[in-house]
Enzyme design. Sequence first.
Site, PDB file in Angstrom:
ATOM      1  N   GLU A   1      10.819   5.560   2.845  1.00  0.00           N
ATOM      2  CA  GLU A   1      10.021   4.411   2.405  1.00  0.00           C
ATOM      3  C   GLU A   1       8.976   4.785   1.366  1.00  0.00           C
ATOM      4  OE1 GLU A   1      10.878   5.015   5.530  1.00  0.00           O
ATOM      5  OE2 GLU A   1      12.153   3.281   5.966  1.00  0.00           O
TER       6      GLU A   1
ATOM      7  N   HIS B   1       9.786  -3.042  15.555  1.00  0.00           N
ATOM      8  CA  HIS B   1      10.513  -4.084  14.829  1.00  0.00           C
ATOM      9  C   HIS B   1       9.832  -5.446  14.962  1.00  0.00           C
ATOM     10  CE1 HIS B   1      13.595  -1.034  14.849  1.00  0.00           C
ATOM     11  NE2 HIS B   1      14.420  -1.788  14.171  1.00  0.00           N
TER      12      HIS B   1
END
Lengths: 364, 325
Positions: B60, B129
């Site tokens: 990322e 999540h």
Amino acid sequence: MIEKYDPVNDEMFSILDNDGNVVNSQEMPELSDDHLLKAYKLMLFSRVADEMAVLYQRQGRMFTYPLNKGQEAIAAATGLSMRDDDWLVPAFRELGCYIAKGVTMSELYMYFMGYENGSLFKNAKNILPISVPIASQLLHATGIGYTLKLKKDDKVVVTFVGDGGTSEGDFHEALNFASVWKVPVVFIVQNNQYAISVPFKTQSASKSIAIKSVAYGIKGIQVDGNDYFAMKKVVEEAIDYSRSGNGPILIEAVTYRQGAHTTSDDPTKYRTKDEEDVWSCKDPLKRMKNYLITKGLWNDEEEEKIHKQFMKEIDSEFIKAENIKSYPAEDAFDYLYAEMPADLEEQKRYHLNFLKWKESRGVK
Amino acid sequence: MKVLNILQSVTEALDVMLEKDQNVIVYGEDVGVEGGVFRATEGLQKKFGVERVFDSPLAESAIVGTAVGMAVSGLRPVVEMQFSGFAYPAFNQIISHASRMRNRSRGRFETPMVIRMPYGGGINALEHHSESMEATWAHIPGLKVVIPSTPYDTKGLLISAIESNDTVIFMEPKRIYRAIKQEVKEGYYTIPIGKAKVVTPGKDVTIIAYGAMIREVQKAMVLLAKDGINAELIDLRTIYPLDKETIVNSIKKTGRVVFVSEGPTSFGVGAEIMAVANEEAFLHLEAPPKRVSGYDIIVPLPKGEHHYMQSPEKIYYEVKKTVEY
């Protein structure tokens, strides 16, 4: 030559010995006398600017400054190998490279005096501002490389990091992305043996930094960073290699930071006089100067004259920076967004009104 | 007009902008061949080629860091953080570089890029999540933070985000990705960043929400209406810059405000709304401003998630107390 010095064999590429004799003549780059003098003067200029920065800082006229002393050959060789329009993504210890790109000393001094406008680099093309977080700039270089490749633009990106930076995740991510994308980026690690006080052996168990290139599937080379000729040869070849569409390349320039990490650091706490003496024999300026003297291109009188001239020039650049008018309040607000959000506009108005109120009370 | 859900609106916006501007590129982990784990980028690689829509290696920080480099050199990258909970390795690139490059370079360089990230809970997901960390992003000077709640807004706001010369964190309410369908204009249109929307006008209380919570508030409003409570619902659409004008005008009219979000309560977006209410509409308030948002806990795994999530009942419960204060 990059092919010949495979990092797996643990060889360091060099041309000059410590006394300035050419000991690897078949690899000696062909350089004109003009170039030799220009390169040496750039290195000398960097050193004088550095020494004077320390003085200014000690006089309380400048804030913290990171020293380049001992690493001048790397920046000079790189700056003089790049095209004007090639991209430079610096860390913060590449003075000669900024100068070669057209950055002025007054701009750099302004930056270290705490003026944002020191990052304006008015006459330099395609150079990113100094990046203080470690290794994160390498990813910007990879991204710029992607743009160049996508647009079939033949510019190259040159980016710098120190040996400490090779422990950061971003170093690995940048090399991995660059090699997968096969983008034109030359990664130069200035292995100056210390990340502030942490020596390379505490930083990495790797035999060298150059050898890490093997794992990314790219070329890498370890070069004597205190040898202008070796640096010049390698950087020039690396830039050609990347410009020709071969992807990125990793250069480990082995050097020594002779000064402190910054003016706030005291290296006597973590390294010995003996070690410093060993490296002072490998000083890049001394080696090149001896070479030039032997060649009949340079002498001590000339050096003294130029040294004085540089001191004068640098001092006038410093005074130019020192005489900048105060930091306008607007500058703190104006560059954050393309169009200033209403809320920020309001905060700016408030701040200006507050300043007016303060002034009306006779308080500065 | 086409009837689309929120995901399809994301795809449409990317499609429109990839077509319109050669400098727009889309990448991230899984976004190329597979079209993203939610299929938000499905079909785009086929249409625009592997140089402009592609899978990147998984990292990322590198996805955002390279986008910074691309943006300063003339591209308009739109990158995907597969889930907002995976964006944290990129935090340094976002806060140290994307949000600062224009300021640091005194306007020489800018970072026109969009960082897309599905956010929020309620989908029975794994750990990491389900968070709603919009307040964290909104707190960073130099960023814009956008959260749509409808298909129509999603497309118009995402197009605006891609055209913005600032870095935009575009948070997508994954819980309602496929839950809402709506007629959406074809082709290019924009919805301005920084403008809230009065979804339902009302007079008794102002309810402020965004993203997936809009639907929960609407369910609560059905219950409230049965009690004769006429609430005004504001969808923020942009977290930063905050549309204070719309918020303050509404509070002045109703005299009461309840804020609803999925994020942890302390130091959150609601704290900002409460501060605005107090600083700019204090004398109009007839009840203390109220936050209905997450406890300051890690979002529990699916079996315990209901303890964390905001429900229509809880919203109804708090709004009613505020109205009857």
